[in-house]
Design an enzyme around this catalytic site. Structure first.
Site, short mmCIF file in Angstrom:
data_model
loop_
_atom_site.label_atom_id
_atom_site.label_comp_id
_atom_site.label_asym_id
_atom_site.label_seq_id
_atom_site.Cartn_x
_atom_site.Cartn_y
_atom_site.Cartn_z
CE LYS A 1 37.35 35.46 30.37
NZ LYS A 1 37.89 35.47 31.75
CD GLU B 1 41.43 34.45 21.05
OE1 GLU B 1 41.02 34.16 19.90
OE2 GLU B 1 40.98 35.40 21.72
CB SER C 1 34.97 39.16 37.58
OG SER C 1 36.26 38.91 38.11
C1 PLP Z 1 38.82 36.37 32.28
C2 PLP Z 1 38.53 36.89 33.63
C3 PLP Z 1 38.76 38.24 33.97
C4 PLP Z 1 39.44 39.21 33.04
O1 PLP Z 1 38.75 39.49 31.87
P1 PLP Z 1 38.04 40.89 31.64
O2 PLP Z 1 37.66 40.86 30.22
O3 PLP Z 1 39.03 41.97 31.98
O4 PLP Z 1 36.88 40.93 32.56
C5 PLP Z 1 38.39 38.68 35.22
N1 PLP Z 1 37.83 37.85 36.12
C6 PLP Z 1 37.59 36.55 35.85
C7 PLP Z 1 36.97 35.70 36.88
C8 PLP Z 1 37.93 36.02 34.59
O5 PLP Z 1 37.70 34.73 34.32
#
Ligand code: PLP
Length: 402
Positions: A95, A117, A382
């Site tokens: 993020k 938010e 992610s």
């Molecule tokens: C917020 C988050 C997501 C989901 O958000 P996307 O916009 O779909 O990527 C996925 N993985 C992690 C680690 C997150 O913090």
């Protein structure tokens, strides 16, 4: 000659086919037009690009590695599984890639305050980090229910100097937090910048957030080619709003790769038991953009469930709706149970504890690996799972899984 995909989409009005656009209250039309123009000019300027590149390298710690998960691949007994390690990006998730971009744009625009938010608090923490870096004020709107649930992230935001505004109306969760943040932004759009947390919202955010996240895919493409001499046969990422997935996919859309967008199937296929918007939703407008969303009979957004709070959203970025309708991407799912098993498997076989969001992608990749034993799979990991450990151990004790 055909234009490369990223240059052709979205169109000037922010549409990916029929999805996207900007459905705004009249007071905000002018503001969003300004953000769009600023992004197209400043965002493409030499100074902006060089400053962002410097931040990525020296502050975020990029490039993050691509890693061949040998022991997990051998355990599954199929395709070779590779991980793009966004869990090693500063703050432990992807993020920050778009938050640093958005905050840098806010700085160039002379804004004083970042407003957003947050649901689970992940976007709030990343934005508060960016605000601290740039010396901007930060105001995060969060439902009272979520504040109770996500205590550690609330503390983090406060340590980072952000103001957390509790939202006390309606269901007191993400949807009300969006309304409250929008309202705060409307009061002072000249001095503040509304920083959206995924590839959702009105144009230009789906494009802007995708472009800021595309660093993930462009790094991974080059790294994978250097490591193996080939492109990956398959790409896999989890989809909440869809920013980490678009980040990985965007660099490969003109390549002959199979692309899988993994949605959370929660505890079942009935409305309210999952958050698989592309799988079970239909076309509709929510939060200022046209996409595919989970709706009640009356068209209002349906309740959603996922074990991963970052995937708990009843709609999805318009670009994902477009790519799946065009069959450029395949929509896949992983349920809560498969996700918990993948959380434990990746931890045990590789020493990497994934975020529950990312564990959805790992769970699906493990299924796919068995179906395609001679191919390669590149998964976007992610985020890291430290934030989820207490929840997992309390509800799904290791004795049952390891
Ligand atoms: C917020 C988050 C997501 C989901 O958000 P996307 O916009 O779909 O990527 C996925 N993985 C992690 C680690 C997150 O913090």
């Amino acid at each position: 000659m055909q234009k490369p995909y990223l240059k052709a989409f979205p169109d000037k009005k922010g549409y990916f086919g029929k999805f996207g656009g900007a459905f705004l209250p009249p007071q905000l039309e002018e503001q969003f037009k300004q953000i769009e123009e600023a992004y197209l000019t400043i965002g493409n300027s030499h100074n902006f690009i060089m400053e962002l590149r410097d931040i990525r390298k020296h502050y975020q710690g990029r490039p993050t590695p691509v890693y061949y998960a040998r022991r997990l691949s051998e355990y599954v007994g199929g395709a070779r599984i590779y991980l793009k390690r966004e869990d090693l990006n500063h703050t432990g998730a992807h993020k920050l890639n778009h938050c640093m971009g958005e905050a840098l744009l806010a700085k160039y625009l002379g804004k004083k305050k970042l407003i957003a938010e947050t649901g689970a608090g992940q976007h709030g923490v990343a934005l508060a980090t960016a605000a601290a870096y740039f010396g901007l004020e930060c105001e995060i709107h969060m439902g009272e229910v979520d504040i109770k649930k996500e205590h550690p992230n609330v503390i983090r935001m406060k340590i980072l100097g952000a103001k957390v505004v509790p939202v006390k109306f309606g269901a007191k969760t993400l949807k009300e937090a969006v309304d409250s943040a929008f309202e705060a932004y409307l009061k002072d759009p000249v001095n503040s910048f509304y920083a959206i947390g995924s590839v959702v919202g009105p144009h230009p955010f789906p494009k802007m957030v995708r472009d800021f996240q595309s660093v993930v895919g462009f790094e991974a493409r080059e790294q994978f080619l250097n490591m193996t001499g080939n492109l990956p046969d398959n790409l896999v990422a989890c989809v909440g709003g869809g920013s980490n997935a678009m980040g990985l996919f965007s660099a490969f859309l003109d390549d002959p790769c199979e692309i899988y967008a993994v949605e959370p199937l929660g505890t079942g296929t009935k409305l309210g038991e999952h958050a698989a918007s592309l799988t079970y939703g239909k076309e509709g407008v929510l939060h200022g953009f046209n996409s595919i969303m989970l709706q009640n009979k009356d068209g209002s957004p349906a309740p959603v469930h996922s074990i991963a709070s970052g995937l708990d959203y009843p709609s999805v970025g318009p670009e994902h709706a477009y790519l799946s309708c065009e069959n450029r991407t395949q929509v896949a799912t992983a349920n809560d149970k498969e996700t918990i098993q993948a959380f434990y498997d990746l931890s045990k076989y590789e020493g990497i504890i994934p975020a529950l969001e990312s564990a959805h992608a790992v769970a699906f990749a493990m299924k796919l690996a068995k179906e395609k034993p001679h191919e390669s799979i590149l998964v976007n990991l992610s985020g890291r799972g430290d934030k989820d450990i207490d929840f997992v151990v309390e509800n799904f004790p290791p004795e049952d899984y390891v």
